[in-house]
Design an enzyme around this catalytic site. Structure first.
Site, PDB file in Angstrom:
ATOM      1  N   LEU A 104     -31.702 -29.941  24.902  1.00 15.17           N
ATOM      2  CA  LEU A 104     -32.976 -29.948  23.879  1.00 15.17           C
ATOM      3  C   LEU A 104     -33.638 -30.916  24.690  1.00 15.17           C
ATOM      4  CD1 LEU A 104     -34.876 -27.962  21.471  1.00 15.17           C
ATOM      5  CD2 LEU A 104     -34.567 -30.142  20.788  1.00 15.17           C
ATOM      6  N   TYR A 122     -38.959 -23.971  15.693  1.00 15.69           N
ATOM      7  CA  TYR A 122     -39.548 -25.556  14.849  1.00 15.69           C
ATOM      8  C   TYR A 122     -39.375 -26.766  15.320  1.00 15.69           C
ATOM      9  CZ  TYR A 122     -34.714 -27.593  14.788  1.00 15.69           C
ATOM     10  OH  TYR A 122     -33.371 -28.146  15.312  1.00 15.69           O
ATOM     11  N   GLU A 137     -25.076 -32.358  25.067  1.00 16.23           N
ATOM     12  CA  GLU A 137     -25.488 -33.245  24.270  1.00 16.23           C
ATOM     13  C   GLU A 137     -25.119 -33.727  22.633  1.00 16.23           C
ATOM     14  OE1 GLU A 137     -29.437 -30.906  22.842  1.00 16.23           O
ATOM     15  OE2 GLU A 137     -29.130 -29.736  22.628  1.00 16.23           O
ATOM     16  N   LYS A 169     -36.422 -24.505  21.296  1.00 17.39           N
ATOM     17  CA  LYS A 169     -35.657 -25.241  20.171  1.00 17.39           C
ATOM     18  C   LYS A 169     -35.915 -24.318  18.339  1.00 17.39           C
ATOM     19  CE  LYS A 169     -37.408 -29.447  17.120  1.00 17.39           C
ATOM     20  NZ  LYS A 169     -35.702 -29.963  16.794  1.00 17.39           N
TER      21      LYS A 169
HETATM   22  N1  PMP Z   1     -30.566 -31.823  20.295  1.00 13.99           N
HETATM   23  C1  PMP Z   1     -30.502 -31.188  19.097  1.00 13.99           C
HETATM   24  C2  PMP Z   1     -29.716 -30.409  19.437  1.00 13.99           C
HETATM   25  C3  PMP Z   1     -32.050 -31.888  18.675  1.00 13.99           C
HETATM   26  O1  PMP Z   1     -31.674 -30.715  17.526  1.00 13.99           O
HETATM   27  C4  PMP Z   1     -32.385 -32.565  18.408  1.00 13.99           C
HETATM   28  C5  PMP Z   1     -33.837 -32.616  17.533  1.00 13.99           C
HETATM   29  N2  PMP Z   1     -32.965 -33.248  16.167  1.00 13.99           N
HETATM   30  C6  PMP Z   1     -32.584 -33.299  19.653  1.00 13.99           C
HETATM   31  C7  PMP Z   1     -31.608 -33.119  20.660  1.00 13.99           C
HETATM   32  C8  PMP Z   1     -33.662 -34.468  19.740  1.00 13.99           C
HETATM   33  O2  PMP Z   1     -34.714 -33.559  19.804  1.00 13.99           O
HETATM   34  P1  PMP Z   1     -35.900 -34.675  19.213  1.00 13.99           P
HETATM   35  O3  PMP Z   1     -36.265 -36.738  20.355  1.00 13.99           O
HETATM   36  O4  PMP Z   1     -37.059 -34.364  20.265  1.00 13.99           O
HETATM   37  O5  PMP Z   1     -35.814 -34.886  17.528  1.00 13.99           O
END
Ligand code: PMP
Length: 286
Positions: free
Chosen positions: A207, A32, A183, A150
Site C-alpha cells: 500500500l 477506504y 510491508e 486500499k
Molecule cells: N500497509 C497496509 C497494508 C495498511 O493497511 C496501512 C494502513 N493501516 C499502511 C500500510 C500504512 O498506510 P498509512 O500510512 O497511509 O496509514
C-alpha cells in the site's frame, strides 16, 4: 455516542443501517481511508484523498467528489465528535444491488459511510519514554497482487495480523516468494543499516502509505539522513540495525524483536529518534 455520516446524512451510529445487498457487505467491493486528525488538524489530508480517488478509479466506482466535499465531511465529522484526537474513517462501496451477481451493476449509486473514533495522541519521540518497541513475527505475504489498492476486502490482511496477535506480537512483517520485504499487515516497513534507511519501492506489492510518503519527504527536505527506496531482502531485514513500521494511527514505531530475535542491539535506535522527531515536528505541513 458517535455521530456518523451515511449517504448524505449525519446520524447517531445506532441509526446507520446498510442493506445486506450492499456490495461492500457481500463482496468487500469498496475502498477506504483512515485520516488522523488532532484537535481539528488533519495529517496528510491531500495524500489520503488522492489515494481514495486512485482506489475508486482503479476499481471503476464513479463517485467524483471534490476535495472540498471530502474536506467538509472530515471537518464536520470531527466537530460533531468532539474535535479531539480522531481517526476519520471514510468508506465507499460500489452500492446496493437488487441481487447477488459478481459483475458491476449499471446505474448503481455508491454507498458513502464515514465515522470518527478516538485515537491516542502520539507522544513526543523520546528514548526514555518510548518503551521497548514492538515485537514482530514474519510470514510469507499471502495476500492478493493488487496491494496498492486500499480495498475494503481485508481478509488477507486480517489473517496475517491475527497470526501476530495469536503469537503475542504486534504485527506481521511480510515477504514475497522471492524472500523480498513487502510491508506488514497494516503498516509499511523501514530498515536501517549502518545509518542508511531503506524502504521497499512503491509497487503492487505494498500500500502506498501516506505516513511512508511523509517520512520520505520530510527526511529528504531535512537532508541529514540518507534514505533509499529499493528492493530489500529478508536477509537484510534480519541483519538490520533498526526496523520501524509506519501507519497513520501509529506514526513511526520502532521494532526491537523479530521472530523472537533481537533487532540490532535490542534497543530503540538513534536513527529512529531523529526520524520520528522530524516527523513529529513537520507532519502538519502536509
Ligand atoms: N500497509 C497496509 C497494508 C495498511 O493497511 C496501512 C494502513 N493501516 C499502511 C500500510 C500504512 O498506510 P498509512 O500510512 O497511509 O496509514
Amino acid at each position: 455516542m458517535s455521530t456518523v455520516f451515511l449517504n448524505g446524512n449525519y446520524m447517531p451510529i445506532e441509526e446507520a443501517k446498510i442493506s445486506p445487498l450492499d456490495r461492500g457487505f457481500l463482496f468487500g467491493d469498496g475502498i477506504y481511508e483512515l485520516i488522523p486528525s488532532y484537535f481539528g488538524k488533519m495529517v496528510g489530508f491531500q495524500g489520503h484523498i488522492n489515494r481514495i480517488n486512485d482506489g475508486l478509479n482503479a476499481i471503476g466506482i464513479e463517485l467524483n467528489w471534490s476535495d472540498a466535499q471530502w474536506q467538509e465531511l472530515c471537518d464536520t465529522l470531527s466537530k460533531k465528535n468532539g474535535a479531539g484526537p480522531l481517526g476519520i474513517y471514510l468508506h465507499v462501496s460500489r452500492g446496493t444491488d437488487t441481487k447477488r451477481f459478481h459483475a458491476f451493476p449499471k446505474n448503481i449509486t455508491p454507498t458513502v459511510f464515514a465515522m470518527a473514533f478516538e485515537i491516542p495522541v502520539p507522544k513526543t519521540p523520546d528514548l526514555a519514554t518510548v518503551g521497548k518497541g514492538y515485537a514482530l513475527i514474519s510470514s510469507e505475504d499471502l495476500r492478493w497482487k493488487r496491494c496498492q489498492i486500499k480495498s475494503t476486502s481485508l481478509l488477507g490482511n486480517v489473517l496475517h495480523f491475527q497470526e501476530a496477535y495469536a503469537a503475542g506480537s504486534q504485527e506481521t512483517l511480510l515477504y514475497n516468494s522471492n524472500n523480498e520485504l513487502t510491508e506488514a499487515s497494516s503498516s509499511n516497513i523501514f530498515i536501517v543499516k549502518e545509518g542508511v534507511i531503506a524502504t521497499p519501492i512503491e509497487d503492487n506489492q505494498i500500500l502506498p502509505g501516506i505516513t511512508r510518503r511523509l517520512v520520505i519527504d520530510i527526511l529528504a527536505k531535512d537532508g541529514s539522513l540518507s534514505l533509499e527506496e529499493r528492493v530489500i531482502t529478508l536477509d537484510e531485514v534480519n541483519a538490520a540495525d533498526e526496523i520501524w513500521i509506519t501507519s497513520s494511527s501509529k506514526e513511526i514505531v520502532p521494532v526491537t524483536q523479530l521472530d523472537s530475535k533481537v533487532v540490532g542491539d535490542g534497543n530503540v535506535g538513534l536513527v529512529w529518534l531523529k526520524a520520528a522527531t522530524l516527523y513529529s515536528k513537520n507532519k502538519f505541513s502536509y
